[in-house]
Design a protein around this motif. Sequence first.
Motif, PDB file in Angstrom:
ATOM      1  N   ALA A   7       0.764  -1.104   0.154  1.00  0.00           N
ATOM      2  CA  ALA A   7       0.076  -0.191  -0.056  1.00  0.00           C
ATOM      3  C   ALA A   7       1.016   1.144  -0.111  1.00  0.00           C
ATOM      4  O   ALA A   7       2.006   0.979   0.176  1.00  0.00           O
ATOM      5  CB  ALA A   7      -0.916  -0.168   1.138  1.00  0.00           C
ATOM      6  N   HIS A   8       0.289   2.268  -0.232  1.00  0.00           N
ATOM      7  CA  HIS A   8       0.660   3.599  -0.030  1.00  0.00           C
ATOM      8  C   HIS A   8       1.561   4.031   1.214  1.00  0.00           C
ATOM      9  O   HIS A   8       2.602   4.370   1.272  1.00  0.00           O
ATOM     10  CB  HIS A   8       0.077   4.725  -0.712  1.00  0.00           C
ATOM     11  N   ARG A   9       0.696   3.568   2.290  1.00  0.00           N
ATOM     12  CA  ARG A   9       1.124   3.739   3.531  1.00  0.00           C
ATOM     13  C   ARG A   9       0.573   2.538   4.265  1.00  0.00           C
ATOM     14  O   ARG A   9      -0.600   2.154   3.993  1.00  0.00           O
ATOM     15  CB  ARG A   9       0.558   5.065   4.265  1.00  0.00           C
ATOM     16  N   ILE A  10       1.470   1.817   5.443  1.00  0.00           N
ATOM     17  CA  ILE A  10       0.747   0.995   6.160  1.00  0.00           C
ATOM     18  C   ILE A  10       0.920   1.632   7.758  1.00  0.00           C
ATOM     19  O   ILE A  10       1.941   1.883   8.194  1.00  0.00           O
ATOM     20  CB  ILE A  10       1.761  -0.238   6.049  1.00  0.00           C
ATOM     21  N   CYS A  11      -0.156   1.488   8.430  1.00  0.00           N
ATOM     22  CA  CYS A  11      -0.027   1.937   9.878  1.00  0.00           C
ATOM     23  C   CYS A  11      -0.161   0.608  10.593  1.00  0.00           C
ATOM     24  O   CYS A  11      -0.932  -0.375  10.722  1.00  0.00           O
ATOM     25  CB  CYS A  11      -1.378   2.436  10.079  1.00  0.00           C
ATOM     26  N   TYR A  12       0.958   0.422  11.172  1.00  0.00           N
ATOM     27  CA  TYR A  12       1.090  -0.829  12.311  1.00  0.00           C
ATOM     28  C   TYR A  12       1.981  -0.461  13.424  1.00  0.00           C
ATOM     29  O   TYR A  12       2.945   0.247  13.482  1.00  0.00           O
ATOM     30  CB  TYR A  12       1.947  -1.775  11.249  1.00  0.00           C
ATOM     31  N   LYS A  13       1.356  -0.549  14.506  1.00  0.00           N
ATOM     32  CA  LYS A  13       1.717  -0.331  15.833  1.00  0.00           C
ATOM     33  C   LYS A  13       1.669   1.216  15.723  1.00  0.00           C
ATOM     34  O   LYS A  13       0.980   2.021  15.480  1.00  0.00           O
ATOM     35  CB  LYS A  13       2.852  -0.614  16.274  1.00  0.00           C
ATOM     36  N   ARG A  15       3.675   3.136  14.163  1.00  0.00           N
ATOM     37  CA  ARG A  15       4.607   3.722  12.987  1.00  0.00           C
ATOM     38  C   ARG A  15       3.950   3.777  11.636  1.00  0.00           C
ATOM     39  O   ARG A  15       2.795   2.879  11.527  1.00  0.00           O
ATOM     40  CB  ARG A  15       5.836   2.731  12.830  1.00  0.00           C
ATOM     41  N   ILE A  16       4.381   4.614  10.820  1.00  0.00           N
ATOM     42  CA  ILE A  16       3.832   4.622   9.167  1.00  0.00           C
ATOM     43  C   ILE A  16       4.822   4.337   8.391  1.00  0.00           C
ATOM     44  O   ILE A  16       6.005   4.685   8.458  1.00  0.00           O
ATOM     45  CB  ILE A  16       3.608   6.176   8.957  1.00  0.00           C
ATOM     46  N   TYR A  17       4.548   3.085   7.846  1.00  0.00           N
ATOM     47  CA  TYR A  17       5.639   2.439   6.645  1.00  0.00           C
ATOM     48  C   TYR A  17       5.062   3.035   5.320  1.00  0.00           C
ATOM     49  O   TYR A  17       3.899   3.119   4.850  1.00  0.00           O
ATOM     50  CB  TYR A  17       5.510   1.186   6.605  1.00  0.00           C
ATOM     51  N   ARG A  18       6.100   3.686   4.585  1.00  0.00           N
ATOM     52  CA  ARG A  18       5.894   4.333   3.148  1.00  0.00           C
ATOM     53  C   ARG A  18       6.310   3.255   2.216  1.00  0.00           C
ATOM     54  O   ARG A  18       7.482   3.046   2.168  1.00  0.00           O
ATOM     55  CB  ARG A  18       6.606   5.677   3.266  1.00  0.00           C
ATOM     56  N   GLN A  19       5.377   2.896   1.196  1.00  0.00           N
ATOM     57  CA  GLN A  19       5.655   1.957   0.160  1.00  0.00           C
ATOM     58  C   GLN A  19       6.481   0.530   0.848  1.00  0.00           C
ATOM     59  O   GLN A  19       7.536   0.262   0.181  1.00  0.00           O
ATOM     60  CB  GLN A  19       6.097   2.805  -0.985  1.00  0.00           C
ATOM     61  N   HIS A  20       5.678   0.077   1.651  1.00  0.00           N
ATOM     62  CA  HIS A  20       6.539  -1.411   2.079  1.00  0.00           C
ATOM     63  C   HIS A  20       5.313  -2.206   1.786  1.00  0.00           C
ATOM     64  O   HIS A  20       4.250  -2.116   1.493  1.00  0.00           O
ATOM     65  CB  HIS A  20       6.593  -1.157   3.462  1.00  0.00           C
ATOM     66  N   ILE A  21       5.856  -3.740   1.970  1.00  0.00           N
ATOM     67  CA  ILE A  21       4.927  -4.840   1.881  1.00  0.00           C
ATOM     68  C   ILE A  21       4.817  -5.361   3.143  1.00  0.00           C
ATOM     69  O   ILE A  21       5.992  -5.551   3.794  1.00  0.00           O
ATOM     70  CB  ILE A  21       5.605  -5.680   1.033  1.00  0.00           C
ATOM     71  N   LEU A  22       3.768  -5.743   3.638  1.00  0.00           N
ATOM     72  CA  LEU A  22       3.238  -6.189   4.759  1.00  0.00           C
ATOM     73  C   LEU A  22       3.270  -8.020   4.473  1.00  0.00           C
ATOM     74  O   LEU A  22       2.331  -8.257   3.793  1.00  0.00           O
ATOM     75  CB  LEU A  22       2.016  -5.739   5.344  1.00  0.00           C
TER      76      LEU A  22
END
Length: 126
Positions: A7-13, A15-22
């Motif tokens: 996704a463009h952004r991932i919210c986990y815990k 933190r904001i991850y920009r252009q990551h794969i979960l």
Amino acid sequence: MTQGFFAHRICYKHRIYRQHILFLNESNQISGIEPFSNETANTTFHDGILIVSSSAFHLHLNEFLHTLKEQLEEPGISVLQAIIGNPVYNNHIPDIQTPCSLYNISDICWKNERPASIIKLDTILH
């Protein structure tokens, strides 16, 4: 088999991850979050913000959305800041050993990182 969600952004815990794969394992447990580098098998793209939550989060979706809308009444706050500061979300953050659920907010204006229209939460994995 591992399944990936990009996704463009991932919210986990908190933190904001920009252009990551979960990456999730077959039990829907988090097996990793890595920066996007190239196409990988079993990965799906979701336009917008992917929210990683506990599997019980669905019971509190209305409360989460209500609180999120209240937070966004403040003009300077981005939807990303609102999500990671949302007390309902913070009470439903999964750890690595527990199954998780995924939700997506897709209609985002990336210039100001605010919703482009009424916030709609799509269930990706529950």
